[in-house]
Each structure stands twice: as C-alpha cells, then as structure tokens.
Design a protein around this motif. Structure first.
Motif: not given
Length: 228
Positions: A17-20, A23-25, A40-46
């Motif tokens: 979640l932190t990485l997502a 990555g969102s800026g 990719p950001r949504m997949v990591i968050a999920v």
C-alpha cells in the motif's frame, strides 16, 4: 498456519500500500521513485489490502484453530457406545469446546460429549450446567438422590479424583447424569428417558466413560467442584 506468516502477510500488505501511494506521486520529496501508471498502482494497492485483511483475519481466528477438534473428541468416545448409538458433531457446543451428540435408535438414551481446551473451562461449564450450589452430597444411587439433586467426586486407587458427577431429574422427569473427566477435559451429559430404572441407568453409565491413554494424568482445576 504459523503466527509469523500471518504477521508477515500484514507487513507485506502495508508495504505494498505504501508503494502504491508513493507511486501515485503523493510524496514529492521522493523524487528518485518514478511515478507509476494507474493500473499497476491499482493492482499493487488491491494486493496490499487483500494481504492486510487476510493476515488480520488469520490472526483473529488463530485461537479458534488452536482449540480442540472433533477428530480429537471422537478418539475419546468409547466403541461400546458407538456400536449401538449414532454419534454426530453437535452444532450447539459450549463456548470454546467441541461437542458430540450420541442417540439410541429409539431416542430413549442420549449422551453429549464436550471436549474443552483446558480443565478450568471444563470445570466452569460443569458447575454452571448443573447449578452446583443447589446440589447436595450424594451417592446418586436412588431415585430420591436424583430428585433431590446429588453430587460427588469419583476416582480410583491411583487417582482419588478423576472427576466430579451430578445426578438430576430433568423437566420431563427423565434421568440425567453429568460428569467430568479431568484426564481429557471432557464433560459427559447422559440422559435416560426411563425414569424408574435408576439401577439400569447407573449400570449403563459405565459404557459412556471417555477412553484414551491409560497414562493420562487428571488435571486439577483452579476452581474445584467443592469450592463452587
């Protein structure tokens, strides 16, 4: 599943979640981390959310998994009983325990076996189930003993106290004997519809005794029946 793995799932989920988020800026200070594309950001968050929720659920239910199982209980039900009575897992088990209900083909005899995680929870259930403070010391050998409500402790030469027992008459006038087995942390509740046959009922009770290792040592509950 080991507790360490459950905790690891939660930690990895938080990191994802932190990485997502990074990555969102959302953090302009970490300019060395490039901004991710949306999918990719949504997949990591999920994945992060799933791992956190899954790890948390496993942590909350770990105590239940460590409790007694029906397979454990079945090993203690005597074959002298299962040879002519039908035994099934009972859904209305006491809290923290697993329970089996055995019934005769004519429904005249019923036995409940409740396996607890420890001797103290077993003893607490027994005392509450029979309303111990209302019973008197008795051998439970006559109809009068059952009608009055009797209690006693039983044992053998090696172990003076293997458990406690209580005899009572139910609301339908049937005979009930509830007893504990401190070797296996089991409460047995035996019921016989033939009210007049006290002698036969007591003879039959020997067939209901839980079985197990002959080397099992009975535990002593913190709160004994005599102290209730």
């Amino acid at each position: 599943m080991p507790l360490a793995i459950e905790i690891l799932l939660v930690i990895v989920g938080i990191l994802l979640l932190t990485l997502a988020l990074i990555g969102s800026g959302i953090s302009r200070r970490l300019m060395t981390i490039p901004r991710m594309h949306k999918w990719p950001r949504m997949v990591i968050a999920v994945l992060g959310v799933v791992m956190i929720v899954g790890g948390g659920w496993l942590l909350m239910t770990s105590n239940e998994k460590d409790g007694p199982s029906y397979a454990d209980l079945k090993d203690h039900i005597p074959s002298t009983l299962t040879s002519w009575m039908t035994c099934e897992k009972h859904s209305e088990a006491p809290e923290g325990a697993v329970e089996a209900k055995c019934t005769s083909s004519d429904g005249a005899q019923t036995v409940y076996y409740s396996l607890f995680p420890d001797v103290n929870s077993m003893q607490a259930f027994y005392a509450k189930s029979v309303t111990l403070e209302e019973l008197t010391e008795s051998e439970c050998s006559s109809m009068e003993d059952f009608q009055t409500g009797g209690k006693y402790s039983y044992g053998n030469d090696e172990y003076p106290v293997l458990g406690d027992a209580a005899c009572q008459v139910g609301t339908d006038e049937s005979l009930w004997m509830t007893y504990t087995d401190r070797r296996f942390d089991i409460v047995v509740e035996a019921n016989h519809a033939k009210r007049e046959d006290v002698s036969g009922f007591n003879d039959w009770l020997s067939d209901t005794r839980p079985v197990g290792s002959a080397n099992s040592t009975p535990a002593t509950p913190t709160q004994t029946a005599a102290q209730q």
